[in-house]
Motif scaffolding. Structure first.
Motif, PDB file in Angstrom:
ATOM      1  N   GLU A 165       0.830  -1.224   0.093  1.00 18.84           N
ATOM      2  CA  GLU A 165       0.003  -0.112  -0.052  1.00 18.84           C
ATOM      3  C   GLU A 165       0.829   1.079   0.017  1.00 18.84           C
ATOM      4  OE1 GLU A 165      -3.921  -0.488   2.387  1.00 18.84           O
ATOM      5  OE2 GLU A 165      -2.602  -1.890   3.229  1.00 18.84           O
ATOM      6  N   ALA A 166       1.830   1.065  -0.643  1.00 18.19           N
ATOM      7  CA  ALA A 166       2.901   2.464  -0.743  1.00 18.19           C
ATOM      8  C   ALA A 166       2.083   3.674  -1.203  1.00 18.19           C
ATOM      9  CB  ALA A 166       4.160   1.914  -1.631  1.00 18.19           C
ATOM     10  N   ALA A 167       1.339   3.322  -2.301  1.00 17.14           N
ATOM     11  CA  ALA A 167       0.664   4.483  -2.762  1.00 17.14           C
ATOM     12  C   ALA A 167      -0.299   5.454  -1.911  1.00 17.14           C
ATOM     13  CB  ALA A 167      -0.140   4.042  -4.131  1.00 17.14           C
ATOM     14  N   ARG A 168      -0.427   4.757  -0.833  1.00 22.57           N
ATOM     15  CA  ARG A 168      -1.553   5.225   0.334  1.00 22.57           C
ATOM     16  C   ARG A 168      -0.740   5.757   1.706  1.00 22.57           C
ATOM     17  NH1 ARG A 168      -4.872   0.349  -1.642  1.00 22.57           N
ATOM     18  NH2 ARG A 168      -5.804   1.299  -3.587  1.00 22.57           N
ATOM     19  N   LEU A 169       0.580   5.666   1.458  1.00 24.08           N
ATOM     20  CA  LEU A 169       1.421   6.030   2.504  1.00 24.08           C
ATOM     21  C   LEU A 169       1.909   7.557   2.322  1.00 24.08           C
ATOM     22  CD1 LEU A 169       3.489   3.027   3.105  1.00 24.08           C
ATOM     23  CD2 LEU A 169       1.358   3.734   4.337  1.00 24.08           C
ATOM     24  N   SER A 170       2.146   8.291   3.330  1.00 26.35           N
ATOM     25  CA  SER A 170       2.761   9.543   3.042  1.00 26.35           C
ATOM     26  C   SER A 170       4.147   9.187   3.014  1.00 26.35           C
ATOM     27  CB  SER A 170       2.455  10.562   4.204  1.00 26.35           C
ATOM     28  OG  SER A 170       3.221  10.085   5.435  1.00 26.35           O
ATOM     29  N   VAL A 171       4.873  10.440   2.716  1.00 27.31           N
ATOM     30  CA  VAL A 171       6.477  10.346   2.555  1.00 27.31           C
ATOM     31  C   VAL A 171       6.898  10.060   3.878  1.00 27.31           C
ATOM     32  CG1 VAL A 171       8.194  11.531   1.936  1.00 27.31           C
ATOM     33  CG2 VAL A 171       6.456  12.112   0.517  1.00 27.31           C
ATOM     34  N   ALA A 172       6.467  10.835   4.888  1.00 28.88           N
ATOM     35  CA  ALA A 172       6.951  10.634   5.992  1.00 28.88           C
ATOM     36  C   ALA A 172       6.761   8.804   6.608  1.00 28.88           C
ATOM     37  CB  ALA A 172       6.318  11.355   7.435  1.00 28.88           C
ATOM     38  N   GLU A 173       5.359   8.240   6.180  1.00 27.88           N
ATOM     39  CA  GLU A 173       5.376   7.184   6.661  1.00 27.88           C
ATOM     40  C   GLU A 173       6.159   6.114   5.739  1.00 27.88           C
ATOM     41  OE1 GLU A 173       0.431   7.062   7.775  1.00 27.88           O
ATOM     42  OE2 GLU A 173       1.089   7.267   5.533  1.00 27.88           O
ATOM     43  N   ARG A 174       6.410   6.195   4.634  1.00 28.60           N
ATOM     44  CA  ARG A 174       7.134   5.354   3.681  1.00 28.60           C
ATOM     45  C   ARG A 174       8.702   5.575   4.631  1.00 28.60           C
ATOM     46  NH1 ARG A 174       6.113   6.940  -2.495  1.00 28.60           N
ATOM     47  NH2 ARG A 174       3.658   7.102  -2.414  1.00 28.60           N
ATOM     48  N   ARG A 175       9.078   6.690   4.943  1.00 25.59           N
ATOM     49  CA  ARG A 175      10.431   6.493   5.547  1.00 25.59           C
ATOM     50  C   ARG A 175      10.615   5.758   6.614  1.00 25.59           C
ATOM     51  NH1 ARG A 175      15.030   9.915   5.412  1.00 25.59           N
ATOM     52  NH2 ARG A 175      13.976  11.122   3.795  1.00 25.59           N
ATOM     53  N   ALA A 176       9.097   5.898   7.802  1.00 26.67           N
ATOM     54  CA  ALA A 176       9.135   5.225   8.812  1.00 26.67           C
ATOM     55  C   ALA A 176       9.065   3.743   8.387  1.00 26.67           C
ATOM     56  CB  ALA A 176       8.144   5.748   9.570  1.00 26.67           C
ATOM     57  N   VAL A 177       8.351   3.124   7.700  1.00 22.63           N
ATOM     58  CA  VAL A 177       8.139   1.804   7.354  1.00 22.63           C
ATOM     59  C   VAL A 177       9.478   1.240   6.808  1.00 22.63           C
ATOM     60  CG1 VAL A 177       7.208   0.240   5.640  1.00 22.63           C
ATOM     61  CG2 VAL A 177       5.860   1.761   6.656  1.00 22.63           C
ATOM     62  N   LEU A 178      10.351   1.704   5.794  1.00 24.98           N
ATOM     63  CA  LEU A 178      11.600   1.179   5.488  1.00 24.98           C
ATOM     64  C   LEU A 178      12.459   1.403   6.778  1.00 24.98           C
ATOM     65  CD1 LEU A 178      13.341   0.301   3.346  1.00 24.98           C
ATOM     66  CD2 LEU A 178      13.794   2.688   2.553  1.00 24.98           C
ATOM     67  N   GLY A 179      12.594   2.348   7.384  1.00 21.41           N
ATOM     68  CA  GLY A 179      13.525   2.346   8.666  1.00 21.41           C
ATOM     69  C   GLY A 179      13.211   1.352   9.573  1.00 21.41           C
ATOM     70  N   ALA A 180      11.954   0.973   9.606  1.00 19.77           N
ATOM     71  CA  ALA A 180      11.302  -0.068  10.725  1.00 19.77           C
ATOM     72  C   ALA A 180      12.057  -1.459  10.012  1.00 19.77           C
ATOM     73  CB  ALA A 180       9.918  -0.180  11.018  1.00 19.77           C
ATOM     74  N   VAL A 181      11.850  -1.700   8.865  1.00 22.38           N
ATOM     75  CA  VAL A 181      12.255  -2.900   8.454  1.00 22.38           C
ATOM     76  C   VAL A 181      13.940  -3.196   8.266  1.00 22.38           C
ATOM     77  CG1 VAL A 181      12.443  -4.418   6.038  1.00 22.38           C
ATOM     78  CG2 VAL A 181      10.450  -3.270   6.892  1.00 22.38           C
ATOM     79  N   VAL A 182      14.418  -2.082   8.220  1.00 20.65           N
ATOM     80  CA  VAL A 182      16.064  -1.921   8.149  1.00 20.65           C
ATOM     81  C   VAL A 182      16.414  -2.382   9.546  1.00 20.65           C
ATOM     82  CG1 VAL A 182      17.976  -0.519   8.063  1.00 20.65           C
ATOM     83  CG2 VAL A 182      16.235  -0.355   6.269  1.00 20.65           C
ATOM     84  N   ASP A 183      15.637  -1.811  10.446  1.00 18.07           N
ATOM     85  CA  ASP A 183      16.104  -2.254  11.936  1.00 18.07           C
ATOM     86  C   ASP A 183      15.959  -3.652  12.518  1.00 18.07           C
ATOM     87  OD1 ASP A 183      17.198   0.430  12.337  1.00 18.07           O
ATOM     88  OD2 ASP A 183      15.224   0.930  13.342  1.00 18.07           O
ATOM     89  N   ALA A 184      14.661  -4.208  11.605  1.00 16.85           N
ATOM     90  CA  ALA A 184      14.083  -5.460  12.201  1.00 16.85           C
ATOM     91  C   ALA A 184      14.792  -6.749  11.681  1.00 16.85           C
ATOM     92  CB  ALA A 184      12.632  -5.423  11.614  1.00 16.85           C
ATOM     93  N   VAL A 185      15.414  -6.796  10.489  1.00 17.45           N
ATOM     94  CA  VAL A 185      15.983  -7.738   9.653  1.00 17.45           C
ATOM     95  C   VAL A 185      17.413  -7.336   9.203  1.00 17.45           C
ATOM     96  CG1 VAL A 185      14.060  -8.748   9.178  1.00 17.45           C
ATOM     97  CG2 VAL A 185      15.003  -7.298   7.554  1.00 17.45           C
ATOM     98  N   SER A 186      18.182  -8.398   8.748  1.00 21.57           N
ATOM     99  CA  SER A 186      19.346  -8.200   8.192  1.00 21.57           C
ATOM    100  C   SER A 186      19.352  -8.459   6.784  1.00 21.57           C
ATOM    101  CB  SER A 186      20.545  -8.961   8.939  1.00 21.57           C
ATOM    102  OG  SER A 186      20.148 -10.493   9.129  1.00 21.57           O
ATOM    103  N   LEU A 187      18.362  -8.669   6.048  1.00 19.87           N
ATOM    104  CA  LEU A 187      18.184  -9.384   4.785  1.00 19.87           C
ATOM    105  C   LEU A 187      18.380  -7.939   3.879  1.00 19.87           C
ATOM    106  CD1 LEU A 187      15.032 -11.529   4.908  1.00 19.87           C
ATOM    107  CD2 LEU A 187      17.336 -12.294   4.931  1.00 19.87           C
ATOM    108  N   PRO A 188      18.985  -8.322   2.642  1.00 13.98           N
ATOM    109  CA  PRO A 188      18.918  -7.178   1.545  1.00 13.98           C
ATOM    110  C   PRO A 188      17.384  -6.864   1.287  1.00 13.98           C
ATOM    111  CG  PRO A 188      19.436  -9.501   0.676  1.00 13.98           C
ATOM    112  CD  PRO A 188      19.446  -9.800   2.049  1.00 13.98           C
ATOM    113  N   LEU A 189      17.118  -5.633   0.606  1.00 15.25           N
ATOM    114  CA  LEU A 189      16.034  -5.047   0.372  1.00 15.25           C
ATOM    115  C   LEU A 189      15.825  -4.613  -0.897  1.00 15.25           C
ATOM    116  CD1 LEU A 189      15.766  -3.158   3.729  1.00 15.25           C
ATOM    117  CD2 LEU A 189      14.838  -5.225   3.618  1.00 15.25           C
TER     118      LEU A 189
END
Length: 300
Positions: A53-77
């Protein structure tokens, strides 16, 4: 095949969980979901995709979602970009680079024109401006753009920064076969894994998609790599009814989120409008579908 090529396997597409009446991004559920995909054997994760649902996220929300995933796992993205025009797309790519850093394997860019020359110039401009590797997503349901197979091959031939193609223009197995025969880049299937077995049989590198039981996608791709078609078919068959159930047009996202909620991977199954909720008439059938997989307690 260039150094930027994505590794084969399952690149799981993350849903974006929401909570409460304001449908705020649920970071705890997102972290739990990303961690489950990693433990299930995903090669990498795809964040901010269409089913995220990226098209329904604000710019700030997209940044927050990506940051949370970076912190949560070690996988490439792989990070999805929603814009079809070049200028706003560059802003999305730069945000992904800033937040994900060296964890960014590629940005996913949609086919935005049926013209090979126009698409090639667009992809080249993105790479020239950002240096990013690119996954090219051919998904006409989302983009509204249909490109012929010959034109797509012509657009991509010789572009060393293309990390993969995500082939989601039906008939997908035929599309994968045509692309793998003529391009030296990995091609991944999508569409919830509905055609995964046939796509693997004609040369797909794996799946780049979401499914509420990613273990099934991983089992299929691993079995195919080690023991071939018959083993992959056996591993995949138990999951196919639920995959088909999840892929119902228009309501597939809501169904998948409810399946994830029933597994305890997200707290709520909400989708943001204008996506419709799951019809109440299908709730009992969803329960039967999920229970039929007989996943051990504690991972459901």
């Amino acid at each position: 095949m260039g150094d930027v090529a994505l590794a084969p396997g399952v690149w799981g597409v993350l849903a974006t969980p929401f909570r409460g009446p304001a449908l705020e991004v649920d970071r705890d559920s997102l972290t739990r979901l990303a961690g489950h995909l990693e433990s299930a054997g995903a090669t990498g994760l795809t964040v901010l995709g269409v089913f995220g649902e990226a098209a329904r996220l604000s710019v700030a929300e997209r940044r927050a979602v990506l940051g949370a995933v970076v912190d949560a796992v070690s996988l490439p993205l792989v990070v999805g970009a929603t814009s079809l025009a070049t200028a706003p797309l560059l802003d999305e790519v730069r945000m992904a680079q800033e937040v994900a850093g060296d964890r960014l394997a590629a940005v996913m860019v949609q086919v935005h024109s049926p013209s090979a020359d126009v698409l090639r110039a667009h992809l080249q401009a993105v790479h020239d401006a950002t240096g990013a590797a690119v996954v090219v997503q051919d998904y006409p349901v989302a983009s509204g753009v249909r490109i012929g197979g010959d034109d797509l091959v012509r657009a991509l031939t010789g572009l060393s920064f293309v990390a993969a193609v995500k082939a989601e223009s039906p008939p997908t197995a035929a599309a994968v076969a045509g692309l793998t025969a003529r391009l030296d880049v990995p091609v991944f299937g999508g569409l919830g894994g509905l055609g995964l077995l046939d796509e693997l049989a004609v040369g797909a590198a794996g799946a780049m998609t979401g499914f509420s039981f990613p273990e099934g996608l991983v089992a299929c791709t691993r079995a195919f790599a080690t023991d071939g078609f018959a083993a992959a078919r056996e591993a995949f068959l138990p999951h196919l009814p639920l995959i088909a159930f999840e892929q119902q047009p228009g309501i597939g996202l809501a169904i998948r989120k409810e399946c994830l909620r029933r597994r305890g991977l997200v707290a709520e199954a909400a989708v943001r409008p204008p996506s419709p909720p799951m019809p109440a008439a299908l709730r009992d059938q969803l329960v039967r579908q999920v229970d039929a997989l007989a996943v051990p307690a504690g991972v459901r």
